[in-house]
Scaffold this motif. Sequence first.
Motif, PDB file in Angstrom:
ATOM      1  N   ARG A 459       0.863  -1.187   0.000  1.00 36.86           N
ATOM      2  CA  ARG A 459       0.000   0.000   0.000  1.00 36.86           C
ATOM      3  C   ARG A 459       0.899   1.236   0.000  1.00 36.86           C
ATOM      4  O   ARG A 459       1.820   1.347   0.806  1.00 36.86           O
ATOM      5  CB  ARG A 459      -0.901   0.017   1.224  1.00 36.86           C
ATOM      6  N   LEU A 460       0.588   2.155  -0.924  1.00 34.87           N
ATOM      7  CA  LEU A 460       1.331   3.400  -1.023  1.00 34.87           C
ATOM      8  C   LEU A 460       0.661   4.447  -0.141  1.00 34.87           C
ATOM      9  O   LEU A 460      -0.526   4.761  -0.303  1.00 34.87           O
ATOM     10  CB  LEU A 460       1.390   3.885  -2.477  1.00 34.87           C
ATOM     11  N   GLY A 461       1.421   4.998   0.824  1.00 33.88           N
ATOM     12  CA  GLY A 461       0.886   6.033   1.692  1.00 33.88           C
ATOM     13  C   GLY A 461       1.020   7.411   1.111  1.00 33.88           C
ATOM     14  O   GLY A 461       1.751   7.648   0.139  1.00 33.88           O
ATOM     15  N   ARG A 462       0.349   8.356   1.726  1.00 36.84           N
ATOM     16  CA  ARG A 462       0.435   9.741   1.267  1.00 36.84           C
ATOM     17  C   ARG A 462       1.809  10.339   1.567  1.00 36.84           C
ATOM     18  O   ARG A 462       2.130  11.409   1.045  1.00 36.84           O
ATOM     19  CB  ARG A 462      -0.669  10.581   1.939  1.00 36.84           C
ATOM     20  N   ASP A 463       2.586   9.659   2.408  1.00 37.47           N
ATOM     21  CA  ASP A 463       3.944  10.118   2.699  1.00 37.47           C
ATOM     22  C   ASP A 463       4.976   9.529   1.737  1.00 37.47           C
ATOM     23  O   ASP A 463       6.176   9.582   2.008  1.00 37.47           O
ATOM     24  CB  ASP A 463       4.320   9.767   4.136  1.00 37.47           C
ATOM     25  N   ALA A 464       4.516   8.919   0.604  1.00 39.73           N
ATOM     26  CA  ALA A 464       5.377   8.344  -0.450  1.00 39.73           C
ATOM     27  C   ALA A 464       6.144   7.128   0.027  1.00 39.73           C
ATOM     28  O   ALA A 464       7.188   6.783  -0.532  1.00 39.73           O
ATOM     29  CB  ALA A 464       6.324   9.383  -1.014  1.00 39.73           C
ATOM     30  N   LEU A 465       5.655   6.426   1.035  1.00 42.46           N
ATOM     31  CA  LEU A 465       6.265   5.194   1.523  1.00 42.46           C
ATOM     32  C   LEU A 465       5.350   4.022   1.218  1.00 42.46           C
ATOM     33  O   LEU A 465       4.115   4.163   1.148  1.00 42.46           O
ATOM     34  CB  LEU A 465       6.527   5.277   3.032  1.00 42.46           C
ATOM     35  N   TRP A 466       5.999   2.854   1.013  1.00 47.29           N
ATOM     36  CA  TRP A 466       5.263   1.625   0.745  1.00 47.29           C
ATOM     37  C   TRP A 466       5.149   0.834   2.051  1.00 47.29           C
ATOM     38  O   TRP A 466       6.113   0.664   2.781  1.00 47.29           O
ATOM     39  CB  TRP A 466       5.977   0.778  -0.304  1.00 47.29           C
ATOM     40  N   TYR A 467       3.905   0.357   2.334  1.00 51.71           N
ATOM     41  CA  TYR A 467       3.612  -0.401   3.543  1.00 51.71           C
ATOM     42  C   TYR A 467       3.171  -1.805   3.139  1.00 51.71           C
ATOM     43  O   TYR A 467       2.294  -1.956   2.258  1.00 51.71           O
ATOM     44  CB  TYR A 467       2.500   0.279   4.352  1.00 51.71           C
ATOM     45  N   ALA A 468       3.799  -2.816   3.751  1.00 49.83           N
ATOM     46  CA  ALA A 468       3.485  -4.213   3.425  1.00 49.83           C
ATOM     47  C   ALA A 468       2.392  -4.733   4.353  1.00 49.83           C
ATOM     48  O   ALA A 468       2.371  -4.427   5.557  1.00 49.83           O
ATOM     49  CB  ALA A 468       4.734  -5.075   3.541  1.00 49.83           C
ATOM     50  N   TYR A 469       1.463  -5.564   3.773  1.00 49.18           N
ATOM     51  CA  TYR A 469       0.368  -6.182   4.520  1.00 49.18           C
ATOM     52  C   TYR A 469       0.363  -7.675   4.191  1.00 49.18           C
ATOM     53  O   TYR A 469       0.816  -8.110   3.110  1.00 49.18           O
ATOM     54  CB  TYR A 469      -0.973  -5.535   4.162  1.00 49.18           C
ATOM     55  N   GLU A 470      -0.208  -8.452   5.083  1.00 47.35           N
ATOM     56  CA  GLU A 470      -0.249  -9.904   4.925  1.00 47.35           C
ATOM     57  C   GLU A 470      -1.629 -10.413   5.327  1.00 47.35           C
ATOM     58  O   GLU A 470      -2.271  -9.877   6.236  1.00 47.35           O
ATOM     59  CB  GLU A 470       0.828 -10.553   5.802  1.00 47.35           C
ATOM     60  N   SER A 471      -2.089 -11.464   4.626  1.00 45.97           N
ATOM     61  CA  SER A 471      -3.387 -12.048   4.916  1.00 45.97           C
ATOM     62  C   SER A 471      -3.344 -13.534   4.578  1.00 45.97           C
ATOM     63  O   SER A 471      -2.466 -13.997   3.835  1.00 45.97           O
ATOM     64  CB  SER A 471      -4.498 -11.370   4.102  1.00 45.97           C
ATOM     65  N   GLU A 472      -4.263 -14.298   5.113  1.00 41.65           N
ATOM     66  CA  GLU A 472      -4.399 -15.694   4.743  1.00 41.65           C
ATOM     67  C   GLU A 472      -4.896 -15.767   3.308  1.00 41.65           C
ATOM     68  O   GLU A 472      -5.740 -14.950   2.893  1.00 41.65           O
ATOM     69  CB  GLU A 472      -5.382 -16.393   5.676  1.00 41.65           C
ATOM     70  N   PRO A 473      -4.389 -16.722   2.497  1.00 42.64           N
ATOM     71  CA  PRO A 473      -4.843 -16.822   1.108  1.00 42.64           C
ATOM     72  C   PRO A 473      -6.364 -17.018   1.041  1.00 42.64           C
ATOM     73  O   PRO A 473      -6.942 -17.826   1.761  1.00 42.64           O
ATOM     74  CB  PRO A 473      -4.086 -18.037   0.566  1.00 42.64           C
ATOM     75  N   GLY A 474      -6.995 -16.237   0.188  1.00 41.79           N
ATOM     76  CA  GLY A 474      -8.443 -16.336   0.023  1.00 41.79           C
ATOM     77  C   GLY A 474      -9.245 -15.578   1.063  1.00 41.79           C
ATOM     78  O   GLY A 474     -10.480 -15.642   1.048  1.00 41.79           O
ATOM     79  N   HIS A 475      -8.628 -14.857   1.996  1.00 42.86           N
ATOM     80  CA  HIS A 475      -9.330 -14.088   3.025  1.00 42.86           C
ATOM     81  C   HIS A 475      -8.941 -12.610   2.902  1.00 42.86           C
ATOM     82  O   HIS A 475      -7.770 -12.275   2.693  1.00 42.86           O
ATOM     83  CB  HIS A 475      -8.983 -14.604   4.428  1.00 42.86           C
ATOM     84  N   ASP A 476      -9.930 -11.782   3.026  1.00 48.73           N
ATOM     85  CA  ASP A 476      -9.682 -10.332   2.973  1.00 48.73           C
ATOM     86  C   ASP A 476      -9.484  -9.809   4.409  1.00 48.73           C
ATOM     87  O   ASP A 476     -10.275  -9.026   4.948  1.00 48.73           O
ATOM     88  CB  ASP A 476     -10.865  -9.622   2.301  1.00 48.73           C
ATOM     89  N   ASP A 477      -8.437 -10.264   5.043  1.00 52.01           N
ATOM     90  CA  ASP A 477      -8.145  -9.927   6.434  1.00 52.01           C
ATOM     91  C   ASP A 477      -6.688  -9.494   6.516  1.00 52.01           C
ATOM     92  O   ASP A 477      -5.793 -10.272   6.877  1.00 52.01           O
ATOM     93  CB  ASP A 477      -8.423 -11.125   7.336  1.00 52.01           C
ATOM     94  N   TRP A 478      -6.430  -8.238   6.175  1.00 50.55           N
ATOM     95  CA  TRP A 478      -5.065  -7.748   6.007  1.00 50.55           C
ATOM     96  C   TRP A 478      -4.553  -7.138   7.320  1.00 50.55           C
ATOM     97  O   TRP A 478      -5.229  -6.365   7.978  1.00 50.55           O
ATOM     98  CB  TRP A 478      -5.011  -6.694   4.896  1.00 50.55           C
ATOM     99  N   TRP A 479      -3.274  -7.516   7.644  1.00 51.02           N
ATOM    100  CA  TRP A 479      -2.612  -7.002   8.831  1.00 51.02           C
ATOM    101  C   TRP A 479      -1.275  -6.392   8.422  1.00 51.02           C
ATOM    102  O   TRP A 479      -0.580  -6.926   7.554  1.00 51.02           O
ATOM    103  CB  TRP A 479      -2.371  -8.141   9.835  1.00 51.02           C
ATOM    104  N   PRO A 480      -0.893  -5.277   9.056  1.00 51.17           N
ATOM    105  CA  PRO A 480       0.399  -4.652   8.711  1.00 51.17           C
ATOM    106  C   PRO A 480       1.566  -5.556   9.106  1.00 51.17           C
ATOM    107  O   PRO A 480       1.555  -6.190  10.170  1.00 51.17           O
ATOM    108  CB  PRO A 480       0.392  -3.351   9.535  1.00 51.17           C
ATOM    109  N   ARG A 481       2.577  -5.585   8.236  1.00 48.48           N
ATOM    110  CA  ARG A 481       3.780  -6.379   8.491  1.00 48.48           C
ATOM    111  C   ARG A 481       5.009  -5.600   8.005  1.00 48.48           C
ATOM    112  O   ARG A 481       4.938  -4.857   7.032  1.00 48.48           O
ATOM    113  CB  ARG A 481       3.739  -7.730   7.745  1.00 48.48           C
ATOM    114  N   GLY A 482       6.126  -5.803   8.663  1.00 52.34           N
ATOM    115  CA  GLY A 482       7.385  -5.232   8.192  1.00 52.34           C
ATOM    116  C   GLY A 482       7.508  -3.747   8.485  1.00 52.34           C
ATOM    117  O   GLY A 482       6.760  -3.158   9.269  1.00 52.34           O
ATOM    118  N   THR A 483       8.468  -3.152   7.756  1.00 55.39           N
ATOM    119  CA  THR A 483       8.797  -1.740   7.942  1.00 55.39           C
ATOM    120  C   THR A 483       8.557  -0.994   6.639  1.00 55.39           C
ATOM    121  O   THR A 483       8.935  -1.491   5.568  1.00 55.39           O
ATOM    122  CB  THR A 483      10.262  -1.588   8.361  1.00 55.39           C
ATOM    123  N   PRO A 484       7.952   0.180   6.664  1.00 54.69           N
ATOM    124  CA  PRO A 484       7.723   0.914   5.413  1.00 54.69           C
ATOM    125  C   PRO A 484       9.036   1.363   4.786  1.00 54.69           C
ATOM    126  O   PRO A 484      10.033   1.604   5.483  1.00 54.69           O
ATOM    127  CB  PRO A 484       6.866   2.111   5.857  1.00 54.69           C
TER     128      PRO A 484
END
Length: 499
Positions: A459-484
């Motif tokens: 996901r691209l933020g308004r601060d021009a940084l990329w944020y990584a998200y993770e979810s179970e395959p086939g589920h729309d349940d996204w959680w933030p992961r990692g460092t932008p």
Amino acid sequence: MTGTAPLPTDEPTGRAPAGASRRPSEAARQALRTARRPRNPVEDEHPPGPAPAPAPPEPADRPGDVARRALRTARARRIADPTAAAPAERGPALRPAPVESPEPAAAPEPTVPLARTRWGTEWIRAMEDHGPERLLRGRGPAAGGRVGTIAATPGRLLAYVQDDRPRPYRAQLELGTLTDEEWDAFLDAAAEHPGHLAALLDGELPPALADCGALLPGPGDLTASCGCSDPDRPCRHAAALGYATARLVDTDPFVLLRLRGRSEDELLTALSRRAARSGRPPAGAPPLPGVRARTAFAVRTLPALPPPLPVPGHPEAPPAYPAHPDGPDPYALDQLASDAAARAHALLTTGLDPLAGLTPWQDAVRWAAARPGSGLTATTRTPYAALAAATGRTTTDLRRAVAAWRQGGAAGLTVLEEPWDPPAGRFDRARPALLAVGLPPFRPVRNHLTHPRGHRQLRLGRDALWYAYESEPGHDDWWPRGTPATDPVSALTGLDTTD
């Protein structure tokens, strides 16, 4: 013509034949009196008594003279009353109906109350308690609105009362004014209660002062006078004035003060002086310490403030709060104290408030994210539940928001909750960069780039940084992961991106 009687003539004056008497007969005098008197049809048709029989004409009168006099009498009547018809054209006279002497009917009881407030009711009660029974005759005219404008002056009430004649009656009630001693007693009774004194100074007359009995009329205080012919006093007109005064007292209870000889301004001035005297110390008491106004308002230079204390390098740890069954949670108190210390330290070192502009939800997420640990534990479960309930969210929403705050602060929480449409440029160059490192083509949706398997997302933020998200395959349940990171490939470092 010989042997024929002379015809009657309409001439106003007839010359009597030679040898006739010059003195008018009794019949002529009766006709003259009838012509001179104003005509009354009732008396003409129904005389009050038997009329004396007309005397026969004197032998000296000839028949022609009698006829001429009768014609002159009828002509004089028609001249005096031109509208009168001939005797043969008039109907029977009507006797006028007997006129009875007008007596005032008993006034009905009023259907509306004569007083609506405590003071008006107390005025009527005091007037009826100390007045005669005939005072009740004035309730009807007062309730019927027949009392005009009331003039209230010290010791006197004056008004005009409409009754059984077109011209109203002038009614007056005199009320004795209070002496200086009686006024002092009334003021003492008002000053004994601070509530009464405050109400009077605010322009209100408290109804509780009616118990003092100084303002309301007592026995023998009211003296009535009126221009009617009723010998009894008070008459119904003066009594109506007394009852109508109750409505005047409803509107302005301070009318009672004017009737008793003091105006509202005089009373308030006296009360203000009493209130000022009540605040003074008693005689013989030592003077209170103070500063003269000249000294207090004198221009002087204040000494300089001492230099500020040095700012510590880090916030100090809060004291330990013991646990108590009926006391607050010591862990929550520790967290609140630590948060307040960190905020104060930031203000001292930077002069800026780091929490300025945060919403209650953002502040709750910030507070929860500042606590050590991840997920829900026995220590954090209760504060998380309290914060979620206070902000109208669920505990899962708070956990996800805490992960986003720990990933990127307020900007990371915005990336979690607010999708947007980025402009062309950085977002368009991300897909070729991912393909260049051997990753499959990511699907673009607004500011999101999703892995084909649906288990990784950028996901691209308004601060021009990329944020990584993770979810179970086939589920729309996204959680933030990692460092932008500014590079999409770097944001996915450490995450499983294989097919």
